[in-house]
Motif scaffolding. Structure first.
Motif, short mmCIF file in Angstrom:
data_model
loop_
_atom_site.label_atom_id
_atom_site.label_comp_id
_atom_site.label_asym_id
_atom_site.label_seq_id
_atom_site.Cartn_x
_atom_site.Cartn_y
_atom_site.Cartn_z
N THR A 101 0.84 -1.21 0.00
CA THR A 101 0.00 0.00 0.00
C THR A 101 0.87 1.25 0.00
OG1 THR A 101 -1.74 -1.15 1.21
CG2 THR A 101 -1.77 1.26 1.28
N ALA A 102 1.91 1.25 0.83
CA ALA A 102 2.82 2.39 0.89
C ALA A 102 3.53 2.58 -0.44
CB ALA A 102 3.84 2.18 2.01
N LEU A 103 3.88 1.46 -1.07
CA LEU A 103 4.57 1.54 -2.38
C LEU A 103 3.64 2.15 -3.43
CD1 LEU A 103 7.02 0.91 -4.12
CD2 LEU A 103 6.12 -1.40 -4.47
N GLN A 104 2.37 1.74 -3.42
CA GLN A 104 1.42 2.30 -4.38
C GLN A 104 1.26 3.80 -4.19
OE1 GLN A 104 -2.07 -0.02 -3.65
NE2 GLN A 104 -1.35 -1.81 -4.79
N GLN A 105 1.21 4.22 -2.92
CA GLN A 105 1.09 5.65 -2.65
C GLN A 105 2.33 6.41 -3.09
OE1 GLN A 105 0.33 5.66 1.55
NE2 GLN A 105 -1.84 5.14 1.33
N ALA A 106 3.50 5.81 -2.86
CA ALA A 106 4.74 6.48 -3.26
C ALA A 106 4.87 6.56 -4.77
CB ALA A 106 5.93 5.72 -2.67
N MET A 107 4.48 5.48 -5.45
CA MET A 107 4.57 5.50 -6.92
C MET A 107 3.65 6.55 -7.52
SD MET A 107 6.96 3.51 -7.73
CE MET A 107 6.71 3.54 -9.51
N GLN A 108 2.55 6.82 -6.84
CA GLN A 108 1.65 7.86 -7.32
C GLN A 108 2.36 9.21 -7.35
OE1 GLN A 108 -1.47 7.38 -8.58
NE2 GLN A 108 -1.24 9.52 -9.21
N SER A 109 3.31 9.37 -6.35
CA SER A 109 4.05 10.63 -6.33
C SER A 109 4.97 10.74 -7.54
CB SER A 109 4.85 10.75 -5.04
OG SER A 109 5.97 9.87 -5.03
N VAL A 110 5.46 9.60 -8.08
CA VAL A 110 6.29 9.61 -9.29
C VAL A 110 5.45 10.09 -10.48
CG1 VAL A 110 7.65 8.21 -10.87
CG2 VAL A 110 7.74 7.76 -8.42
N ILE A 111 4.23 9.53 -10.54
CA ILE A 111 3.34 9.93 -11.64
C ILE A 111 3.01 11.41 -11.55
CG2 ILE A 111 1.05 9.56 -12.63
CD1 ILE A 111 1.22 6.68 -11.59
N THR A 119 4.01 14.35 -14.33
CA THR A 119 2.98 15.12 -15.05
C THR A 119 2.96 16.57 -14.63
OG1 THR A 119 1.38 14.44 -13.37
CG2 THR A 119 1.54 13.08 -15.36
N GLY A 120 3.94 16.94 -13.82
CA GLY A 120 4.06 18.35 -13.50
C GLY A 120 3.18 18.84 -12.39
N ASN A 121 2.49 17.95 -11.68
CA ASN A 121 1.59 18.40 -10.61
C ASN A 121 2.36 18.81 -9.36
OD1 ASN A 121 -0.68 17.96 -12.17
ND2 ASN A 121 -0.78 15.79 -11.60
N THR A 122 3.38 18.03 -9.04
CA THR A 122 4.14 18.32 -7.83
C THR A 122 5.44 17.55 -7.86
OG1 THR A 122 4.09 18.31 -5.43
CG2 THR A 122 3.11 16.42 -6.52
N SER A 123 6.31 17.87 -6.98
CA SER A 123 7.55 17.11 -6.84
C SER A 123 7.23 15.79 -6.16
CB SER A 123 8.53 17.92 -5.99
OG SER A 123 9.65 17.13 -5.66
N MET A 124 7.90 14.70 -6.58
CA MET A 124 7.61 13.40 -5.96
C MET A 124 8.22 13.32 -4.58
SD MET A 124 10.08 10.75 -8.03
CE MET A 124 11.84 11.07 -8.25
N ASP A 125 7.59 12.47 -3.68
CA ASP A 125 8.03 12.26 -2.30
C ASP A 125 9.11 11.19 -2.29
OD1 ASP A 125 8.40 11.81 0.37
OD2 ASP A 125 6.27 11.61 0.87
N VAL A 126 10.39 11.65 -2.37
CA VAL A 126 11.51 10.72 -2.48
C VAL A 126 11.61 9.81 -1.25
CG1 VAL A 126 14.02 10.54 -2.63
CG2 VAL A 126 12.80 12.23 -4.00
N ASN A 127 11.50 10.39 -0.02
CA ASN A 127 11.66 9.60 1.21
C ASN A 127 10.64 8.48 1.30
OD1 ASN A 127 13.84 11.08 2.12
ND2 ASN A 127 12.57 12.53 3.25
N SER A 128 9.37 8.82 1.01
CA SER A 128 8.33 7.79 1.08
C SER A 128 8.55 6.72 0.03
CB SER A 128 6.95 8.43 0.90
OG SER A 128 6.68 9.31 1.96
N LEU A 129 8.96 7.17 -1.16
CA LEU A 129 9.18 6.22 -2.24
C LEU A 129 10.32 5.26 -1.91
CD1 LEU A 129 8.65 5.19 -5.10
CD2 LEU A 129 10.17 6.99 -5.96
N VAL A 130 11.44 5.81 -1.40
CA VAL A 130 12.59 4.97 -1.06
C VAL A 130 12.22 3.99 0.06
CG1 VAL A 130 14.90 4.98 -0.03
CG2 VAL A 130 14.31 6.62 -1.83
N THR A 131 11.54 4.51 1.08
CA THR A 131 11.15 3.64 2.20
C THR A 131 10.25 2.51 1.73
OG1 THR A 131 11.31 5.46 3.78
CG2 THR A 131 9.99 3.56 4.43
N ALA A 132 9.29 2.87 0.86
CA ALA A 132 8.35 1.86 0.37
C ALA A 132 9.06 0.82 -0.48
CB ALA A 132 7.25 2.53 -0.42
N LEU A 133 9.98 1.26 -1.35
CA LEU A 133 10.69 0.32 -2.21
C LEU A 133 11.58 -0.62 -1.40
CD1 LEU A 133 11.71 2.63 -5.20
CD2 LEU A 133 10.12 0.70 -5.27
#
Length: 508
Positions: free
Chosen positions: A22-32, A36-50
């Motif tokens: 679930t955390a990984l899905q949320q973090a990957m959403q930040s990549v998307i 797409t230019g909406n916001t900067s991705m959450d690197v910490n959450s993404l790394v932790t989730a991965l």
């Protein structure tokens, strides 16, 4: 004893992995979103989730195995404690001393008796003509400050002697008493000062009773005699069982005997006996007699000593064994229980070590003791084996067996192959170093050591992976931010959907 679910380890691992997905899905959403230019991705959450997604299964598995090992070690500890408690309660039932317990009863006053190993049931008539006492001598009176002179006091108590040096620093009555009490090698002469209306008296007393423990004092190297010579005295033990006597070195009134040295004198079944102490241990095998002056009467009175089997203590020892055995059975039941409604189970359910222990002990109490072609069972003395493996005592039957069928009790709890000895030997085999429980706990501790090593290695890997992912996604985040900025700039210049752009406007 708490129970653990058989599926707790896998459930915990599955829950951890699901949460990480679930955390990984949320973090990957930040990549998307960042792409797409909406916001900067959450690197910490993404790394932790991965990282968690990659390692969660291993972390959960190791933690679950660690918990299982610790729970089983604790369970073996509880099992070993119950076995050791049973073994302690088996002492008199395994070494053949169960029926060596007796009561000793006197019919009169002034004598108490206790019976121990070696005693034999029986009845004895006994009278006491005198009790043992210790000698005490009192000197003539002196003034408290009177300096008696100098010299050496050679003091003896029976066959033992010691010397006390008397000089100008200690030649008063109080000084001499203190010197005697602190003298090296004093075998038990106590000196005190008693102050009377006529002055201070030096009192010498023996710490030991008995005719042979008489006190004598010889005054040597005398100088400046001012009463020191009068402290000389010779005491003589009676050779006929009577009281000690004494002779003063100077003057008949230099010493008085306030307490005599004498042995205890008594008769058992018409046989005369004596003892230097009032605790008589050698007159009757296995019996200790304690004499007091209340036993000496005029005319002399005779008491009856009765030695009988202590069936109360024997029953208590057997009942204690049953209680401890039942506690062990209950403990083993808790460690192997299974609850279908909650799917929880004891930590040693199906464990071969516990099953072996349980079956071995159950077989011993069920089989009884073979003696040639015959055998004796616990049921013959009122102890029955229940369906749940515990023992039940019929107190009436047990008491009757102890009082009227001692040979059966002796056979059941003999020191060679009796039930107590069989149980004792088995428990030793199970709990000793290198025994079944030790082997299992050693293996579990080795597994825990291996798990700790694996967890350390995994922790290092997680740290490395976290650093690697952090660097990669930070760079990606920077690149996407730059691309987003460039895209916005180009749109501003050349236009895009629903916009003309600055250059397009200038061109027109």
């Amino acid at each position: 004893m708490s129970t653990v679910s058989s599926s707790s380890a896998s459930s915990a691992a599955a829950a951890s992995i699901a949460a990480d997905k679930t955390a990984l899905q949320q973090a990957m959403q930040s990549v998307i979103s960042g792409a797409t230019g909406n916001t900067s991705m959450d690197v910490n959450s993404l790394v932790t989730a991965l990282v968690n997604s990659k390692t969660a299964g291993q972390v959960a598995t190791l933690a679950a195995q660690q918990s299982t090992d610790n729970t089983q070690i604790s369970a073996y500890g509880a099992l070993s404690a119950a076995l050791s408690a049973l073994q302690t309660g088996l002492t008199s039932l395994s070494n053949g001393s169960l029926q060596s317990t007796f009561t000793a009863t006197m019919s009169g006053t002034g004598i108490t008796a206790t019976a121990a190993t070696g005693a034999v049931a029986g009845s004895y008539s006994m009278s006491v003509s005198q009790v043992a006492s210790s000698q005490a001598l009192s000197s003539a009176a002196f003034t408290s400050t009177q300096q008696l002179g100098t010299g050496t006091l050679a003091i003896s108590l029976g066959s033992k002697s010691f010397n006390v040096s008397v000089d100008s620093s200690n030649n008063t009555v109080a000084g001499i008493a203190a010197a005697i009490n602190s003298a090296s090698g004093n075998p038990g002469v106590t000196a005190t000062v008693v102050n009377g209306t006529d002055g201070a008296h030096l009192v010498l007393a023996s710490s030991s009773t008995g005719a042979s423990n008489t006190i004598s004092v010889a005054v040597n190297n005398l100088s400046g005699d001012n009463g020191l010579s009068s402290l000389g005295v010779t005491s003589t033990a009676s050779t006929t069982g009577g009281q000690s006597t004494f002779t003063s070195a100077v003057g008949t009134s230099a010493w008085t005997q306030s307490s005599v040295a004498q042995d205890a004198e008594f008769s058992i079944n018409g046989i005369a006996g004596s003892s230097s102490t009032n605790s008589v241990t050698s007159a009757i095998s296995g019996v200790t007699l304690n004499l007091t002056s209340a036993a000496v009467t005029t005319p002399a009175s005779t008491q009856t000593l009765t030695i009988a089997a202590d069936t109360t203590s024997q029953a208590s020892a057997i009942n204690n064994f049953v209680t401890l055995y039942n506690t062990l059975v209950t403990t083993m039941g808790t460690l192997t229980q299974y609850n279908a409604s909650s799917t929880s189970q004891g930590p040693l359910l199906g464990d071969s070590t516990l099953n072996t222990i349980n079956n071995t002990l159950a077989s011993i109490v069920a089989s009884g003791v073979k003696n040639g072609s015959t055998s004796q069972s616990l049921a013959s003395i009122g102890i029955s084996l229940q369906a749940n493996g515990t023992l039940l005592v019929d107190s009436t039957t047990l008491t009757s067996a102890l009082q009227n069928n001692s040979s059966t009790v002796a056979s059941l709890f003999n020191s060679t192959n009796g039930i107590g000895e069989q149980l004792n030997s088995s428990v030793t085999n199970f709990t000793q170093t290198g025994g079944m429980i030790d082997v299992r706990t050693t293996a579990l501790n080795s597994d825990l050591t291996s798990i700790t090593t694996q967890q350390t290695n995994l922790s290092d890997y997680i740290s490395q992976l976290t650093s690697q992912y952090s660097a990669q996604f930070t760079a990606l985040n920077t690149l996407m931010a730059t691309t987003s900025n460039n895209s916005a700039y180009l749109t501003q210049l050349f236009g895009g959907t629903n916009s003309a752009g600055a250059l397009a406007t200038n061109k027109s």
